[in-house]
Scaffold this active site. Structure first.
Site, PDB file in Angstrom:
ATOM      1  N   LYS A   1       0.341  -0.882   0.385  1.00  0.00           N
ATOM      2  CA  LYS A   1      -0.596   0.098   0.221  1.00  0.00           C
ATOM      3  C   LYS A   1       0.629   1.173  -0.414  1.00  0.00           C
ATOM      4  CE  LYS A   1      -4.520  -1.727   1.741  1.00  0.00           C
ATOM      5  NZ  LYS A   1      -5.196  -1.693   2.602  1.00  0.00           N
TER       6      LYS A   1
ATOM      7  N   ARG B   1      -3.203 -10.114   5.107  1.00  0.00           N
ATOM      8  CA  ARG B   1      -4.551 -10.415   3.573  1.00  0.00           C
ATOM      9  C   ARG B   1      -3.489  -9.351   2.742  1.00  0.00           C
ATOM     10  NH1 ARG B   1      -6.401  -6.263   0.042  1.00  0.00           N
ATOM     11  NH2 ARG B   1      -8.337  -7.522  -1.457  1.00  0.00           N
TER      12      ARG B   1
END
Length: 275
Positions: A221, A255
């Site tokens: 991210k 995840r």
């Protein structure tokens, strides 16, 4: 700490790894890579061979400014992917990454075992009732607004306190519909500045007050690559560092885009954490 997936109890006391498999043309890291069935199955097989406990299928990018996708188009992306994966790897536990109840229903009817909703029901008032009817575990994430507006809503007096209050209300709502298995996701990168993401990670263990399984999704991210001044493609090392920190904070599910590295991370952490 267990969840029921298709009648099989999954123990989340030992951290599990969820592989991300997007069938979208515009996801921030893997957009367009798995549009063909051959590429999809190759990636699913690779993730399973590397030790993925779950594979999360997404058909609608949630990155800021992502293109609108109709419900029918989203269903048309995810249902064939689910069907194909289960034909070739029938024991796979799939989750469907969607905020739309009709997509969730179609995906679970096609064989998905979990619903993963970035909006915790806020973007579709039918979602919680649908999940309850489907009798599957429900991952609810924290976000304000929607993917187009969320970054304008990143104001908090006390971010952890607000997340605990948010999840307390959302879990109570889910229970009122009869949803048994709830997993919470603090939503790194969603309605949070870079600094807020790191404050949240620093204090993530406080979310254990909710006594629910905790999913952490930090993989590649912007909180990693923007802070380091690199590209998403170069952020695997940073992802592994933050995943390790997440394990110290009580993460039950990681995840990730990169399953092998996450599985190794979990195995090494478990060795260090042995009593």
């Amino acid at each position: 700490m267990t969840i029921n997936c298709k009648g099989k109890l999954i123990d989340l006391t030992a951290t599990k790894v969820m592989g991300i498999l997007n069938v979208t043309p515009d996801s921030f890291f893997d957009g367009g890579r798995y549009g063909s069935e051959k590429a999809l199955l190759a990636q699913a097989g690779k993730m399973l061979a590397e030790g993925a406990d779950f594979i999360d299928i997404g058909g609608y990018s949630s990155k800021p400014g992502a293109e609108f996708v109709s419900e029918s188009e989203e269903i048309g992306r995810v249902v064939p992917a689910i069907t194909s994966i289960l034909q070739h790897f029938p024991e796979t536990l799939l989750s469907i990454d969607t905020f739309r109840s009709k997509v969730a229903k179609a995906a679970v009817e096609a064989g998905a075992a979990i619903v993963n909703d970035i909006s915790a029901g806020n973007l579709d008032p039918e979602m919680m009732q649908t999940v309850a009817n489907l009798k599957v575990p429900y991952i609810m994430m924290h976000m304000k607004g929607d993917p187009k507006t969320m970054q304008q809503l990143a104001q908090y007096e006390n971010i952890i306190k607000e997340l605990i209050f948010y999840f307390s209300e959302k879990v109570a709502e889910a229970r009122s519909f009869g949803i048994n298995d709830v997993i919470i996701d603090p939503g790194f990168g969603f309605a949070k500045t870079l600094e807020q993401n790191y404050e949240l990670l620093q204090k993530t263990e406080l979310l254990q007050l909710l006594q629910l399984p905790l999913l952490i999704g930090i993989s590649r991210k912007s909180m990693i690559y923007k802070h380091l001044g690199i590209k998403p493609e170069e952020s695997l090392n940073g992802t592994t560092v933050l995943n390790t920190i997440a394990l110290t904070k009580g993460a039950n599910i990681l995840r990730v885009h990169d399953v092998k590295e996450a599985v190794e991370c979990v195995k090494l952490f478990q060795m260090v954490s042995k009593p």
